[in-house]
Write a protein that holds these residues in place. Structure first.
Motif, PDB file in Angstrom:
ATOM      1  N   ALA B 192      -3.405  -5.673   2.854  1.00  0.00           N
ATOM      2  CA  ALA B 192      -2.580  -4.893   2.912  1.00  0.00           C
ATOM      3  C   ALA B 192      -1.203  -4.944   1.745  1.00  0.00           C
ATOM      4  O   ALA B 192      -0.854  -3.950   0.993  1.00  0.00           O
ATOM      5  CB  ALA B 192      -1.675  -4.279   4.397  1.00  0.00           C
ATOM      6  N   ALA B 193      -0.698  -6.249   1.828  1.00  0.00           N
ATOM      7  CA  ALA B 193       0.390  -6.707   0.990  1.00  0.00           C
ATOM      8  C   ALA B 193      -0.075  -6.753  -0.482  1.00  0.00           C
ATOM      9  O   ALA B 193       0.688  -6.128  -1.484  1.00  0.00           O
ATOM     10  CB  ALA B 193       0.898  -7.972   1.491  1.00  0.00           C
ATOM     11  N   GLU B 194      -1.346  -7.049  -0.828  1.00  0.00           N
ATOM     12  CA  GLU B 194      -1.939  -7.117  -1.874  1.00  0.00           C
ATOM     13  C   GLU B 194      -2.126  -5.703  -2.697  1.00  0.00           C
ATOM     14  O   GLU B 194      -1.878  -5.798  -3.861  1.00  0.00           O
ATOM     15  CB  GLU B 194      -3.062  -8.407  -2.228  1.00  0.00           C
ATOM     16  N   SER B 195      -2.635  -4.959  -1.850  1.00  0.00           N
ATOM     17  CA  SER B 195      -2.796  -3.472  -2.326  1.00  0.00           C
ATOM     18  C   SER B 195      -1.770  -2.784  -2.501  1.00  0.00           C
ATOM     19  O   SER B 195      -1.337  -2.137  -3.510  1.00  0.00           O
ATOM     20  CB  SER B 195      -3.955  -2.858  -1.534  1.00  0.00           C
ATOM     21  N   ALA B 196      -0.569  -3.135  -1.657  1.00  0.00           N
ATOM     22  CA  ALA B 196       0.757  -2.682  -2.122  1.00  0.00           C
ATOM     23  C   ALA B 196       1.341  -2.790  -3.179  1.00  0.00           C
ATOM     24  O   ALA B 196       1.950  -2.296  -4.093  1.00  0.00           O
ATOM     25  CB  ALA B 196       1.736  -2.998  -0.692  1.00  0.00           C
TER      26      ALA B 196
END
Lengths: 366, 366
Positions: B192-196
């Motif tokens: 989730a963080a990487e795609s954000a």
């Protein structure tokens, strides 16, 4: 300054409501013909202790020696420490304190009494002692009856102490759900205390004070035969626990936490800048329909959960206009615990901040 | 001085265990090739922040501005405030702080970013900002996807801020019951963080840092693809919550509360001089078989319940020799909360008190 200009999170105390609560409980004590000795653990603030004494309180109750020292420094002259004093460091402080104020300590064991006796003898003074009995709460306190008699007999030879009272705290009064049940607890605890006083008198102790009464049962002081004094604490501010216990109405609660909305991550969720480091998780049995707090003027908002620095509110459709930066006043579940978390009370009248009082006895656990 | 000579209640920190915990988590970060930025809310104590930085931490995380100020005063130079800054009073303090340390603030809304932007522009500085996303915990943080994209687009025109990172906190990692489940949370939050981060980079922001990881998932940092930094806090001391979360063993817990038995009102009951004003009621989901604490060396004693100043222990027959005056070391349920209640850490080595450190950032809720 308007209260909404204060930086948050902070504590607001409505001065008029505070005074009304102080007067109302003094009147209850006066009407019942008993003395009022408020427990100051609720406010931990000398200014409020003085207001209570000026209204007619005979003195104050504290839990810890450190609270007693702060109140003595502030000029309070008659103090009961409703807690067993154990250990050399504390006994030394107790002796110093006993030399400068009218002091009484609670005790429920020979070991505690012997320590105080030795310290007092060594200092050449006599310390007043009240024997704490357990009226059925199951915390501290000697069991009335045979155990009490044995304790009394063991104390008789001790010098340096003077047993002048009986003390009890019926914490289980908070479990009562109706006024009828609260009255029953009040009558029962009074009977236990009065019969304990008789046992002690029978052993030759000059017992004058029979001290009882939490905030929920203090309203029934007139039914507590034999009790000469009540020690409610939380009545000064009120909180959701006391509302649930029938001690006052939500509109009489004098203490609120002012908090700011710092996030609106979902339509039905707002997050405020106060969590357990302000509200605490005390009083889990007293959570009401609105959750872990009551948002003043917004009775449909639920205070759903806390982390240390976050308070998560659940918003019904009618409250979803709440914005980042909005400030909310929240009545907590347990006001005594909240007061222990911050350093100041902002004293408010008609929405204006009229004074800031330091919570001088905050955090005094020793 | 021997630790048992200390007046109680007080906090003991075993220096060797503290160092071991600091080194172990630094090694976890090093092995995974990520930076370690410990959350100092656990200890609130500059000396420990310095130990963490000396061991290799890139800087620290704080929740509140007041904590950042204390740490900056103590010489910590790289600070992330993982909390939205709202309101004029705090924005003024933020600007002053940004002028003297390398500072980054979290943000999850246009309103918060706009306030910081205006204050920074006015001061002629640029403030680093990390966007907080919600990896499924349901506290603060913008939802990844459409909401994040809209937020990013709204921030693009704002001057005075520089969006350089993504931050998330998966508090729900504490609900995981097995390491397998914790690994799943770790992998999912990292995704989730990487795609954000990719969304933000697509909007033209120079996102370099992807920051995640609580203590329970930090052990799986090597599986958190795309994450460049972890922010565990509680690992320095450990507590029953972390033992339950598999982060460390009971023998690795560095922090205990030293308390004294002040009453033995019944054969199976002892009462200690610490209650919620020391142990707090935080972490109700993490209470283990021994109740609200673990008495070191006495694993069969149950820490049954607390009032503000009383801790009620239930004793099995084998422990009924406990006497008034005996001192006990107790591992709490939630160490961060305990540290916030008292003013000092007593640093202990081999049972001797070698130093006393002031908990300088205690109670900094603003």
């Amino acid at each position: 300054m308007n209260q909404y200009e204060l930086d948050t999170p902070c504590i607001l105390v409505d001065y008029s409501k505070l005074l009304n609560n102080i007067y109302r409980y003094q009147q209850i004590a006066d009407d019942a013909g008993v003395a009022l000795r408020p427990h100051v653990k609720t406010h931990k603030t000398p200014q409020i202790a003085h207001l209570q004494v000026e209204a007619g309180a005979v003195g104050i109750t504290v839990a810890k020696l450190g609270e007693a020292e702060v109140m003595a420094d502030a000029g309070i002259r008659n103090i009961v420490i409703a807690y067993p004093i154990v250990g050399e460091a504390k006994l030394e402080r107790l002796i110093r304190l006993a030399k400068r104020v009218e002091l009484t300590v609670a005790c429920d064991s020979y070991e505690v009494a012997a320590g105080i006796s030795a310290a007092a003898l060594n200092a050449g003074i006599v310390i007043n002692m009240w024997i704490e009995i357990d009226p059925g709460y199951g915390r501290v306190g000697v069991q009335p009856g045979e155990n009490l008699l044995r304790l009394a007999e063991s104390l008789a030879p001790l010098q340096g102490i003077r047993v002048t009272g009986v003390l009890e705290f019926a914490g289980h009064s908070y479990d009562a759900e109706t006024d009828e049940q609260r009255q029953e607890v009040a009558v029962r605890e009074a009977k236990a205390a009065e019969s304990a006083a008789d046992v002690l008198r029978g052993c030759g102790f000059p017992v004058e004070t029979v001290s009882g009464g939490s905030t929920p049962v203090s309203r029934f002081a007139s039914m507590m035969e034999g009790v000469t004094e009540i020690r409610p604490g939380t009545y000064v501010f009120g909180d959701l626990t006391q509302v649930k216990a029938g001690a006052l109405d939500i509109g009489q609660c004098a203490l609120t936490v002012l908090a700011t909305v710092i996030s609106r991550p979902a339509p039905d969720r707002a997050v405020i800048d106060g969590g357990t480091k302000v509200f605490t998780m005390d009083g889990e049995d007293s959570v009401i329909g609105t959750g872990r707090g009551f948002v003043v003027g917004h009775p449909d908002i639920t205070v759903s959960w806390f982390n240390e620095e976050h308070g998560v509110l659940t918003l019904p459709p009618s409250e979803q206009g709440l914005k980042v930066g909005d400030k909310l006043e929240i009545i907590p579940v347990h006001c005594c615990a909240v007061v222990n978390m911050l350093d100041e009370l902002n004293i408010v009248q008609d929405g204006q901040v009229k004074d800031t009082w330091t919570i001088a006895a905050r955090g005094k656990v020793k």
